[in-house]
Design an enzyme around this catalytic site. Structure first.
Site, PDB file in Angstrom:
ATOM      1  N   CYS A 199       6.167  -0.016   7.325  1.00  0.00           N
ATOM      2  CA  CYS A 199       5.790   1.149   6.534  1.00  0.00           C
ATOM      3  C   CYS A 199       6.990   1.555   5.692  1.00  0.00           C
ATOM      4  O   CYS A 199       8.107   1.600   6.190  1.00  0.00           O
ATOM      5  CB  CYS A 199       5.387   2.292   7.465  1.00  0.00           C
ATOM      6  SG  CYS A 199       4.914   3.798   6.589  1.00  0.00           S
ATOM      7  N   LEU A 200       6.764   1.857   4.420  1.00  0.00           N
ATOM      8  CA  LEU A 200       7.873   2.239   3.547  1.00  0.00           C
ATOM      9  C   LEU A 200       8.511   3.541   4.001  1.00  0.00           C
ATOM     10  O   LEU A 200       9.658   3.822   3.654  1.00  0.00           O
ATOM     11  CB  LEU A 200       7.380   2.360   2.097  1.00  0.00           C
ATOM     12  CG  LEU A 200       6.846   1.063   1.472  1.00  0.00           C
ATOM     13  CD1 LEU A 200       6.311   1.322   0.071  1.00  0.00           C
ATOM     14  CD2 LEU A 200       7.925  -0.019   1.447  1.00  0.00           C
ATOM     15  N   GLN A 242       3.353   9.913   1.075  1.00  0.00           N
ATOM     16  CA  GLN A 242       4.643   9.234   1.139  1.00  0.00           C
ATOM     17  C   GLN A 242       5.532   9.519  -0.056  1.00  0.00           C
ATOM     18  O   GLN A 242       6.732   9.250  -0.012  1.00  0.00           O
ATOM     19  CB  GLN A 242       4.422   7.713   1.247  1.00  0.00           C
ATOM     20  CG  GLN A 242       3.772   7.302   2.551  1.00  0.00           C
ATOM     21  CD  GLN A 242       3.626   5.807   2.617  1.00  0.00           C
ATOM     22  OE1 GLN A 242       2.635   5.261   2.132  1.00  0.00           O
ATOM     23  NE2 GLN A 242       4.607   5.121   3.173  1.00  0.00           N
ATOM     24  N   GLY A 252       0.842  -1.185   0.000  1.00  0.00           N
ATOM     25  CA  GLY A 252       0.000   0.000   0.000  1.00  0.00           C
ATOM     26  C   GLY A 252       0.877   1.234   0.000  1.00  0.00           C
ATOM     27  O   GLY A 252       2.024   1.195   0.458  1.00  0.00           O
ATOM     28  N   HIS A 297      -4.194   1.607   7.594  1.00  0.00           N
ATOM     29  CA  HIS A 297      -2.834   2.156   7.634  1.00  0.00           C
ATOM     30  C   HIS A 297      -2.692   3.296   6.616  1.00  0.00           C
ATOM     31  O   HIS A 297      -2.153   4.361   6.934  1.00  0.00           O
ATOM     32  CB  HIS A 297      -1.851   1.015   7.345  1.00  0.00           C
ATOM     33  CG  HIS A 297      -0.411   1.412   7.300  1.00  0.00           C
ATOM     34  ND1 HIS A 297       0.525   0.945   8.198  1.00  0.00           N
ATOM     35  CD2 HIS A 297       0.273   2.235   6.452  1.00  0.00           C
ATOM     36  CE1 HIS A 297       1.712   1.466   7.903  1.00  0.00           C
ATOM     37  NE2 HIS A 297       1.595   2.243   6.840  1.00  0.00           N
ATOM     38  N   GLU A 298      -3.205   3.075   5.412  1.00  0.00           N
ATOM     39  CA  GLU A 298      -3.035   4.082   4.348  1.00  0.00           C
ATOM     40  C   GLU A 298      -3.923   5.309   4.570  1.00  0.00           C
ATOM     41  O   GLU A 298      -3.507   6.441   4.299  1.00  0.00           O
ATOM     42  CB  GLU A 298      -3.302   3.468   2.970  1.00  0.00           C
ATOM     43  CG  GLU A 298      -2.407   2.286   2.591  1.00  0.00           C
ATOM     44  CD  GLU A 298      -0.925   2.533   2.770  1.00  0.00           C
ATOM     45  OE1 GLU A 298      -0.475   3.691   2.657  1.00  0.00           O
ATOM     46  OE2 GLU A 298      -0.200   1.560   3.050  1.00  0.00           O
ATOM     47  N   HIS A 339      -2.257   7.590   6.834  1.00  0.00           N
ATOM     48  CA  HIS A 339      -1.241   8.417   6.165  1.00  0.00           C
ATOM     49  C   HIS A 339      -1.852   9.712   5.627  1.00  0.00           C
ATOM     50  O   HIS A 339      -1.259  10.791   5.733  1.00  0.00           O
ATOM     51  CB  HIS A 339      -0.611   7.669   4.984  1.00  0.00           C
ATOM     52  CG  HIS A 339       0.569   6.819   5.350  1.00  0.00           C
ATOM     53  ND1 HIS A 339       1.696   7.320   5.969  1.00  0.00           N
ATOM     54  CD2 HIS A 339       0.814   5.497   5.162  1.00  0.00           C
ATOM     55  CE1 HIS A 339       2.581   6.341   6.150  1.00  0.00           C
ATOM     56  NE2 HIS A 339       2.066   5.219   5.673  1.00  0.00           N
TER      57      HIS A 339
HETATM   58 NI    NI Z   1       2.925   3.337   5.669  1.00  0.00          NI
END
Ligand code: NI
Length: 190
Positions: free
Chosen positions: A96-97, A51, A46, A138-139, A142
């Site tokens: 998380c990236l 991000q 995701g 989660h997204e 963000h």
């Molecule tokens: Ni993330």
């Protein structure tokens, strides 16, 4: 398509609330393609626009790599919001990236219903549980400037402090392009 650099903890753009998408034009379509390319390059499931340095309410998700999820098509969600949450909460490990090499157990509702618009700006409703519910939550966090570490208890946060400080100082590596906090971000192309 292009792989965009991923903004890493604690770049300001990760802490801002993204703005609603009002129209879908070729720029947005290309941006969505780039988000997919970026997510795949980074082996993510995701990715939220924050991000990659853009404050638009856009999320891409692809959970088809998980066992039993092979038939779940990649999702593009514009302006997603949680309209219903299940009462049961479950704990699951998240990464998380934007927080390379960091994982922890996070408690969240097991089921959610999310309303969003597709690329034709048509309203859609998705009811999800398991990994998909997890990624959706989660997204969407963000887009509201929230990272999964914000949902940890203070004890767990303390345990991660050393690692987080390293990321802040730019002492972090990832196998995808990143923008660390000590760098001045380049103005986004949009
Ligand atoms: Ni993330």
């Amino acid at each position: 398509m292009a792989v965009l650099p991923i903004y890493v903890y604690d770049q300001a753009v990760l802490r801002k609330k993204a703005k609603p998408v009002q129209k879908v034009d070729e720029h947005l379509a290309r941006f969505v393609d780039d988000m997919f390319e970026t997510m795949r390059k980074a082996n993510g499931v995701g990715l939220a626009a924050n991000q990659v340095g853009s404050l638009q309410r856009v999320v891409v998700i692809d959970v088809s790599g998980y066992e039993g999820m092979e038939n779940v098509k990649p999702l593009v969600l514009l302006n997603p919001r949680i309209v219903e949450e299940g009462e049961e909460e479950v704990t699951m490990e998240e990464g998380c990236l934007s927080l390379p090499e960091l994982r922890d157990e996070v408690g969240r509702p097991e089921m959610v219903t999310v309303e969003y618009q597709d690329l034709d700006l048509q309203k859609q409703l998705i009811e999800a549980d398991g990994i998909l519910a997890r990624v959706l939550q989660h997204e969407i966090d963000h887009l509201n400037g929230v990272l999964f570490i914000d949902r940890l208890g203070s004890v767990r946060r303390k345990l991660l402090r050393g690692r987080l400080n390293k990321i802040l100082k730019g002492e972090v590596e990832a196998n995808y392009p990143i923008v660390v906090s000590t760098q001045t971000p380049e103005p986004h192309m949009r």
